[in-house]
Design a protein around this motif. Structure first.
Motif, PDB file in Angstrom:
ATOM      1  N   ILE A   1       0.996  -1.151  -0.053  1.00 51.92           N
ATOM      2  CA  ILE A   1      -0.062   0.010  -0.087  1.00 51.92           C
ATOM      3  C   ILE A   1       0.848   1.272  -0.027  1.00 51.92           C
ATOM      4  O   ILE A   1       1.987   1.426   0.883  1.00 51.92           O
ATOM      5  CB  ILE A   1      -0.860   0.099   1.348  1.00 51.92           C
ATOM      6  N   ALA A   2       0.408   2.202  -0.823  1.00 50.80           N
ATOM      7  CA  ALA A   2       1.299   3.506  -1.044  1.00 50.80           C
ATOM      8  C   ALA A   2       0.325   4.646  -0.717  1.00 50.80           C
ATOM      9  O   ALA A   2      -1.049   4.454  -1.167  1.00 50.80           O
ATOM     10  CB  ALA A   2       2.181   3.502  -2.347  1.00 50.80           C
ATOM     11  N   LEU A   3       0.861   5.937  -0.185  1.00 49.19           N
ATOM     12  CA  LEU A   3       0.260   6.837  -0.391  1.00 49.19           C
ATOM     13  C   LEU A   3       0.670   7.857  -1.709  1.00 49.19           C
ATOM     14  O   LEU A   3       1.895   7.692  -1.932  1.00 49.19           O
ATOM     15  CB  LEU A   3       0.165   7.730   0.916  1.00 49.19           C
ATOM     16  N   GLY A   4      -0.137   8.375  -2.438  1.00 49.36           N
ATOM     17  CA  GLY A   4       0.092   9.035  -3.553  1.00 49.36           C
ATOM     18  C   GLY A   4      -0.504  10.538  -3.509  1.00 49.36           C
ATOM     19  O   GLY A   4      -1.568  10.498  -4.097  1.00 49.36           O
ATOM     20  N   SER A   5       0.200  11.644  -2.903  1.00 49.37           N
ATOM     21  CA  SER A   5      -0.644  12.810  -2.539  1.00 49.37           C
ATOM     22  C   SER A   5       0.246  13.983  -3.248  1.00 49.37           C
ATOM     23  O   SER A   5       1.506  13.766  -3.038  1.00 49.37           O
ATOM     24  CB  SER A   5      -0.715  12.803  -1.111  1.00 49.37           C
ATOM     25  N   ALA A   6      -0.162  15.030  -3.474  1.00 45.56           N
ATOM     26  CA  ALA A   6       0.448  16.214  -3.784  1.00 45.56           C
ATOM     27  C   ALA A   6       0.666  17.186  -2.420  1.00 45.56           C
ATOM     28  O   ALA A   6       1.385  17.964  -2.727  1.00 45.56           O
ATOM     29  CB  ALA A   6      -0.508  17.046  -4.744  1.00 45.56           C
ATOM     30  N   SER A   7       0.286  16.772  -1.459  1.00 52.34           N
ATOM     31  CA  SER A   7       0.201  17.389  -0.241  1.00 52.34           C
ATOM     32  C   SER A   7       1.857  17.425   0.369  1.00 52.34           C
ATOM     33  O   SER A   7       2.333  16.163   0.391  1.00 52.34           O
ATOM     34  CB  SER A   7      -0.703  17.127   0.653  1.00 52.34           C
ATOM     35  N   LYS A   8       2.269  18.509   0.935  1.00 53.73           N
ATOM     36  CA  LYS A   8       3.510  18.583   1.919  1.00 53.73           C
ATOM     37  C   LYS A   8       3.104  18.202   3.283  1.00 53.73           C
ATOM     38  O   LYS A   8       3.949  18.033   4.065  1.00 53.73           O
ATOM     39  CB  LYS A   8       4.099  19.989   1.474  1.00 53.73           C
ATOM     40  N   ASN A   9       1.827  18.146   3.510  1.00 47.40           N
ATOM     41  CA  ASN A   9       1.356  17.835   4.982  1.00 47.40           C
ATOM     42  C   ASN A   9       0.881  16.402   5.019  1.00 47.40           C
ATOM     43  O   ASN A   9       0.235  16.202   5.986  1.00 47.40           O
ATOM     44  CB  ASN A   9       0.402  18.909   5.220  1.00 47.40           C
ATOM     45  N   ALA A  10       1.064  15.660   4.215  1.00 49.48           N
ATOM     46  CA  ALA A  10       0.719  14.116   4.063  1.00 49.48           C
ATOM     47  C   ALA A  10       0.993  13.388   5.312  1.00 49.48           C
ATOM     48  O   ALA A  10       0.258  12.730   6.072  1.00 49.48           O
ATOM     49  CB  ALA A  10       1.119  13.451   2.931  1.00 49.48           C
ATOM     50  N   GLN A  11       2.282  13.358   5.926  1.00 47.54           N
ATOM     51  CA  GLN A  11       2.576  12.522   6.931  1.00 47.54           C
ATOM     52  C   GLN A  11       2.280  12.807   8.176  1.00 47.54           C
ATOM     53  O   GLN A  11       1.592  11.870   8.897  1.00 47.54           O
ATOM     54  CB  GLN A  11       4.239  12.607   6.674  1.00 47.54           C
ATOM     55  N   PRO A  12       1.899  14.102   8.701  1.00 47.25           N
ATOM     56  CA  PRO A  12       1.777  14.487   9.861  1.00 47.25           C
ATOM     57  C   PRO A  12       0.137  14.318   9.984  1.00 47.25           C
ATOM     58  O   PRO A  12      -0.381  13.770  11.063  1.00 47.25           O
ATOM     59  CB  PRO A  12       1.776  16.025   9.944  1.00 47.25           C
ATOM     60  N   ILE A  13      -0.489  14.351   8.670  1.00 48.98           N
ATOM     61  CA  ILE A  13      -1.973  14.153   8.716  1.00 48.98           C
ATOM     62  C   ILE A  13      -2.154  12.479   8.942  1.00 48.98           C
ATOM     63  O   ILE A  13      -2.941  12.152   9.800  1.00 48.98           O
ATOM     64  CB  ILE A  13      -2.614  14.436   7.430  1.00 48.98           C
ATOM     65  N   LEU A  14      -1.385  11.764   8.122  1.00 50.92           N
ATOM     66  CA  LEU A  14      -1.629  10.170   8.617  1.00 50.92           C
ATOM     67  C   LEU A  14      -1.340   9.880   9.994  1.00 50.92           C
ATOM     68  O   LEU A  14      -1.747   8.897  10.480  1.00 50.92           O
ATOM     69  CB  LEU A  14      -0.587   9.559   7.611  1.00 50.92           C
ATOM     70  N   GLU A  15      -0.191  10.631  10.511  1.00 51.57           N
ATOM     71  CA  GLU A  15       0.149  10.372  11.987  1.00 51.57           C
ATOM     72  C   GLU A  15      -1.221  10.725  13.033  1.00 51.57           C
ATOM     73  O   GLU A  15      -1.369   9.879  13.733  1.00 51.57           O
ATOM     74  CB  GLU A  15       1.393  11.059  12.467  1.00 51.57           C
ATOM     75  N   LYS A  16      -1.510  11.745  12.728  1.00 51.06           N
ATOM     76  CA  LYS A  16      -2.520  12.274  13.469  1.00 51.06           C
ATOM     77  C   LYS A  16      -3.803  11.388  13.505  1.00 51.06           C
ATOM     78  O   LYS A  16      -4.493  11.318  14.574  1.00 51.06           O
ATOM     79  CB  LYS A  16      -3.214  13.601  12.971  1.00 51.06           C
TER      80      LYS A  16
ATOM     81  N   PRO B   1       1.787  11.858 -14.189  1.00 52.42           N
ATOM     82  CA  PRO B   1       1.820  10.556 -13.368  1.00 52.42           C
ATOM     83  C   PRO B   1       2.810  10.287 -12.458  1.00 52.42           C
ATOM     84  O   PRO B   1       2.805   9.401 -11.978  1.00 52.42           O
ATOM     85  CB  PRO B   1       1.689   9.476 -14.583  1.00 52.42           C
ATOM     86  N   GLU B   2       3.926  11.213 -12.388  1.00 52.66           N
ATOM     87  CA  GLU B   2       5.078  11.198 -11.675  1.00 52.66           C
ATOM     88  C   GLU B   2       4.800  10.516 -10.345  1.00 52.66           C
ATOM     89  O   GLU B   2       5.408   9.574 -10.009  1.00 52.66           O
ATOM     90  CB  GLU B   2       5.924  12.215 -11.675  1.00 52.66           C
ATOM     91  N   VAL B   3       3.792  11.128  -9.505  1.00 53.10           N
ATOM     92  CA  VAL B   3       3.603  10.755  -8.136  1.00 53.10           C
ATOM     93  C   VAL B   3       3.201   9.116  -7.954  1.00 53.10           C
ATOM     94  O   VAL B   3       3.538   8.610  -7.291  1.00 53.10           O
ATOM     95  CB  VAL B   3       2.607  11.593  -7.451  1.00 53.10           C
ATOM     96  N   PHE B   4       2.524   8.806  -9.109  1.00 53.12           N
ATOM     97  CA  PHE B   4       1.836   7.385  -9.003  1.00 53.12           C
ATOM     98  C   PHE B   4       3.123   6.401  -9.468  1.00 53.12           C
ATOM     99  O   PHE B   4       3.260   5.401  -8.678  1.00 53.12           O
ATOM    100  CB  PHE B   4       0.604   7.278  -9.646  1.00 53.12           C
ATOM    101  N   LEU B   5       3.728   6.930 -10.335  1.00 56.29           N
ATOM    102  CA  LEU B   5       4.826   6.017 -10.892  1.00 56.29           C
ATOM    103  C   LEU B   5       5.997   5.606  -9.960  1.00 56.29           C
ATOM    104  O   LEU B   5       6.471   4.513  -9.940  1.00 56.29           O
ATOM    105  CB  LEU B   5       5.494   6.606 -12.173  1.00 56.29           C
ATOM    106  N   LEU B   6       6.245   6.719  -9.194  1.00 60.09           N
ATOM    107  CA  LEU B   6       7.223   6.733  -8.226  1.00 60.09           C
ATOM    108  C   LEU B   6       6.512   5.793  -7.004  1.00 60.09           C
ATOM    109  O   LEU B   6       7.298   5.039  -6.524  1.00 60.09           O
ATOM    110  CB  LEU B   6       7.598   8.243  -7.625  1.00 60.09           C
ATOM    111  N   ALA B   7       5.460   5.903  -6.797  1.00 61.08           N
ATOM    112  CA  ALA B   7       4.881   4.958  -5.671  1.00 61.08           C
ATOM    113  C   ALA B   7       4.963   3.486  -6.051  1.00 61.08           C
ATOM    114  O   ALA B   7       5.482   2.657  -5.216  1.00 61.08           O
ATOM    115  CB  ALA B   7       3.302   5.352  -5.428  1.00 61.08           C
ATOM    116  N   ALA B   8       4.704   3.242  -7.460  1.00 59.03           N
ATOM    117  CA  ALA B   8       4.642   2.003  -7.922  1.00 59.03           C
ATOM    118  C   ALA B   8       6.033   1.466  -7.916  1.00 59.03           C
ATOM    119  O   ALA B   8       6.344   0.217  -7.190  1.00 59.03           O
ATOM    120  CB  ALA B   8       4.076   2.071  -9.444  1.00 59.03           C
ATOM    121  N   LYS B   9       6.979   2.079  -8.201  1.00 62.03           N
ATOM    122  CA  LYS B   9       8.257   1.857  -8.277  1.00 62.03           C
ATOM    123  C   LYS B   9       8.747   1.560  -6.968  1.00 62.03           C
ATOM    124  O   LYS B   9       9.624   0.480  -6.254  1.00 62.03           O
ATOM    125  CB  LYS B   9       9.245   2.884  -8.622  1.00 62.03           C
TER     126      LYS B   9
END
Ligand code: G6P
Ligand code: MG
Length: 218
Positions: free
Chosen positions: A109-124, A147-155
């Motif tokens: 499972i990956a997260l693929g988000s444009a947000s720079k606040n993603a990690q703290p939100i998942l923690e919260k 598609p960069e964000v999703f291709l990087l996540a797949a990789k």
């Protein structure tokens, strides 16, 4: 083939789309114009900088580089105030069930988000441990619909792009998933997300049979 699942964050896992909206609306009103919930649709999945550009366009405002940066920081400070109070109660319905379903079967499972606040939100909200990798606004240079964000996540998951499934609430995100040759699943209004391969109003409508179908798929 081994499958991988990629989740967008805002509007898919948690309803932070409303907080982004409130923060942009606050800024617009300070700058003297209105920013509507309909206009907010364009902001979903779009980087903070790009949102700032669109907002200024809407308001017909020309900003100096300095103002631009100041306002962008201001928006984020305002946004962080909204998300500071978040807890597990703000996880969208049945997200936990779907994550558990995948986790039980050892599906990456990956997260693929444009947000720079993603990690703290998942923690919260207490979901960080579900994710094998997090690709977010801090790791990518090209924003959705690229598609960069999703291709990087797949990789990073070690799964071929063709074998990935993407959950998205943004038009730009669905476009990015389609470009990456992944299975695109729209979460939200199917009239807005008409380019998605499958549509669900939310995860409560997605049953185990459908998920098993994705795991078995080609
Ligand atoms: C997500 C949201 C967008 C937001 C972007 C950047 O993709 O859907 O509305 O602009 O992330 O978020 P950030 O938290 O870095 O401002
Ligand atoms: Mg989103």
């Amino acid at each position: 083939n081994k499958k991988g699942f990629i989740f967008d964050l805002d509007g898919v896992i948690v309803d932070t789309a409303k907080y982004h909206y409130l923060a942009w609306r606050d800024l617009a009103s300070e700058l003297g114009f209105e920013f509507t919930i309909e206009q907010n649709e364009m902001f979903k999945g779009v980087s903070r900088k790009r949102c700032m550009e669109i907002l200024l366009d809407i308001g017909g405002i020309t900003a100096t580089k300095n103002q631009f940066d100041t306002w962008m920081v201001e928006k984020n400070v305002d946004y962080l105030k909204y998300i500071d109070k978040m807890d597990a109660s703000e996880i969208l319905p049945d997200v936990g069930r779907v994550l558990d379903f995948l986790k039980k079967r050892n599906i990456p499972i990956a997260l693929g988000s444009a947000s720079k606040n993603a990690q703290p939100i998942l923690e919260k909200v207490g979901l960080l441990s579900y994710f094998d990798t997090i690709v977010d606004g801090n790791n990518v240079t090209k924003a959705k619909p690229d598609p960069e964000v999703f291709l990087l996540a797949a990789k990073q998951l070690g799964v071929k792009a063709d074998d990935c499934v993407v959950f998205e609430d943004a038009v730009a995100g669905i476009e990015a998933a389609n470009k990456a040759n992944m299975v695109s699943i729209g979460i939200g209004d199917k009239n807005i997300l008409s380019e998605a391969q499958y549509n669900f109003k939310d995860f409560t409508e997605m049953d185990d049979a459908f998920l098993n179908g994705l795991l078995a798929g080609n």
